[in-house]
Write an enzyme that holds these catalytic residues in place. Structure first.
Site, PDB file in Angstrom:
ATOM      1  N   TYR A 110       0.829  -1.201   0.000  1.00  0.00           N
ATOM      2  CA  TYR A 110       0.000   0.000   0.000  1.00  0.00           C
ATOM      3  C   TYR A 110       0.863   1.251   0.000  1.00  0.00           C
ATOM      4  O   TYR A 110       2.065   1.206   0.247  1.00  0.00           O
ATOM      5  CB  TYR A 110      -0.946   0.006   1.208  1.00  0.00           C
ATOM      6  CG  TYR A 110      -0.314   0.405   2.529  1.00  0.00           C
ATOM      7  CD1 TYR A 110      -0.513   1.681   3.054  1.00  0.00           C
ATOM      8  CD2 TYR A 110       0.479  -0.491   3.250  1.00  0.00           C
ATOM      9  CE1 TYR A 110       0.067   2.052   4.268  1.00  0.00           C
ATOM     10  CE2 TYR A 110       1.052  -0.128   4.457  1.00  0.00           C
ATOM     11  CZ  TYR A 110       0.835   1.148   4.962  1.00  0.00           C
ATOM     12  OH  TYR A 110       1.417   1.508   6.154  1.00  0.00           O
ATOM     13  N   LYS A 157       6.517  -2.019   1.828  1.00  0.00           N
ATOM     14  CA  LYS A 157       5.360  -1.411   2.490  1.00  0.00           C
ATOM     15  C   LYS A 157       4.136  -2.316   2.327  1.00  0.00           C
ATOM     16  O   LYS A 157       3.242  -2.072   1.520  1.00  0.00           O
ATOM     17  CB  LYS A 157       5.088  -0.011   1.928  1.00  0.00           C
ATOM     18  CG  LYS A 157       4.194   0.848   2.823  1.00  0.00           C
ATOM     19  CD  LYS A 157       4.173   2.284   2.335  1.00  0.00           C
ATOM     20  CE  LYS A 157       3.241   3.145   3.147  1.00  0.00           C
ATOM     21  NZ  LYS A 157       3.711   3.376   4.537  1.00  0.00           N
ATOM     22  N   GLU A 184      12.177   2.398  14.135  1.00  0.00           N
ATOM     23  CA  GLU A 184      11.309   3.477  13.663  1.00  0.00           C
ATOM     24  C   GLU A 184      10.069   3.535  14.527  1.00  0.00           C
ATOM     25  O   GLU A 184       9.902   2.735  15.456  1.00  0.00           O
ATOM     26  CB  GLU A 184      10.933   3.270  12.190  1.00  0.00           C
ATOM     27  CG  GLU A 184      10.301   1.930  11.899  1.00  0.00           C
ATOM     28  CD  GLU A 184      10.226   1.623  10.397  1.00  0.00           C
ATOM     29  OE1 GLU A 184      10.280   2.567   9.583  1.00  0.00           O
ATOM     30  OE2 GLU A 184      10.103   0.443  10.050  1.00  0.00           O
ATOM     31  N   LEU A 236      11.294   1.204   6.922  1.00  0.00           N
ATOM     32  CA  LEU A 236      10.669   1.652   5.690  1.00  0.00           C
ATOM     33  C   LEU A 236      11.485   2.795   5.091  1.00  0.00           C
ATOM     34  O   LEU A 236      11.949   3.683   5.810  1.00  0.00           O
ATOM     35  CB  LEU A 236       9.244   2.136   5.976  1.00  0.00           C
ATOM     36  CG  LEU A 236       8.453   2.568   4.744  1.00  0.00           C
ATOM     37  CD1 LEU A 236       8.149   1.372   3.851  1.00  0.00           C
ATOM     38  CD2 LEU A 236       7.164   3.272   5.158  1.00  0.00           C
TER      39      LEU A 236
END
Length: 287
Positions: free
Chosen positions: A33, A151, A183, A207
């Site tokens: 996504y 992702k 993260e 990411l």
């Protein structure tokens, strides 16, 4: 107002939108996504999101059902028909459905990928009160799978992290693996020492944030240096400032980590300046 959404080639009312119960995103989280912000009716960093989408698909040996140009047209049409001035567009591409459940990938020659897009109306998206007060965060163990650079729609543990933060009475959580921050639950993490931005280097561990890339490019304009390396929670607590970046939060100051305030507990000047530069430059380049 009823939203118009895009599902597998058709623009339909959100109430009429349907996908197969055998879609692999539903059964296996077998999908990727992207989320693109809309400010002033224009798309923020669309090309960056499109490139990352292509990379995610490639890493999973999945094909896109539409071209990049067609994808841009779909985004713009959804902005138009839903009268979005400020908001978000969510895009999901899945491996599709061959009509049953199986761990083995279906034949890509005979199984069409699935695609869904919808809008979220967020008036004043760039003027979030959190940017003025800053975020309070906690640290949690990172228990996600190893390919965070893709992702995917596998978002259960980040969702659990959000709930841990909510239960602790704070805004979000930073995840820690082998003693170092990876993260945030839905964002990249940074600390500032002096005039240096410190953030984890790109790898499979995090990411590859589109907003991250832009902010690091703009660091020079803010007269700041960038150091890409691991940092610990203890180092973060001792930092001058901290912040997160994401497509929907842009640059958001962090003012407290595990109950320890940073500086005087208010958003720092450098974080505020980075947010200002990011928004100014991104609006100039919006399409």
């Amino acid at each position: 107002m009823t939203r118009t959404v895009y599902v597998n080639g058709d623009y339909v009312s959100e109430h009429d939108a349907k996908i197969s119960i055998f879609d692999r995103a539903f059964l296996m989280a077998d999908g990727v996504y992207e989320v693109t912000s809309v400010l002033g009716g224009k798309l923020i960093d669309f090309d960056g999101h499109a490139k990352r989408l292509e990379r995610s698909l490639s890493e999973l040996d999945m094909r896109s059902p539409v071209s990049r140009d067609a994808l841009l047209d779909i985004h713009r049409e959804l902005v138009r028909v839903n009268a979005i001035t400020d908001g978000l567009i969510y895009l999901q591409i899945t491996r599709g459905s061959n009509g049953d459940r199986d761990f083995v990938f279906p034949d890509p020659e005979t199984t069409e990928p699935g695609i869904v897009l919808f809008t979220q109306n967020k008036p004043g998206l760039a003027n979030s009160p959190a940017a003025r007060t800053g975020l309070k965060i906690i640290s949690i163990e990172d228990q996600r799978w190893g390919r965070r650079d893709i992702k995917t729609v596998q978002l259960l543990y980040p969702s659990m992290g959000k709930m841990m933060a909510q239960k602790a009475g704070v805004d979000d959580a930073w995840m820690v693996e082998d003693g170092a921050v990876t993260e945030g639950t839905s964002n990249n993490a940074y600390i500032i020492k002096g005039n240096t931005i410190i953030t984890r280097a790109l790898s499979n561990d995090i990411l590859h944030g589109i907003t991250r890339a832009a902010v690091l490019r703009f660091a020079n304009e803010a007269q700041m240096q960038v150091e890409e390396r691991n940092f610990t929670i203890d180092e973060a607590k001792d930092a001058d400032e901290a912040f997160i970046t994401s497509a929907s939060a842009f640059v958001m100051p962090v003012v407290e980590i595990d109950g320890v305030p940073l500086g005087d507990g208010t958003p720092g000047a450098r974080s505020r300046r980075l947010r200002e530069i990011y928004l100014d430059e991104s609006l100039k380049a919006a399409i």
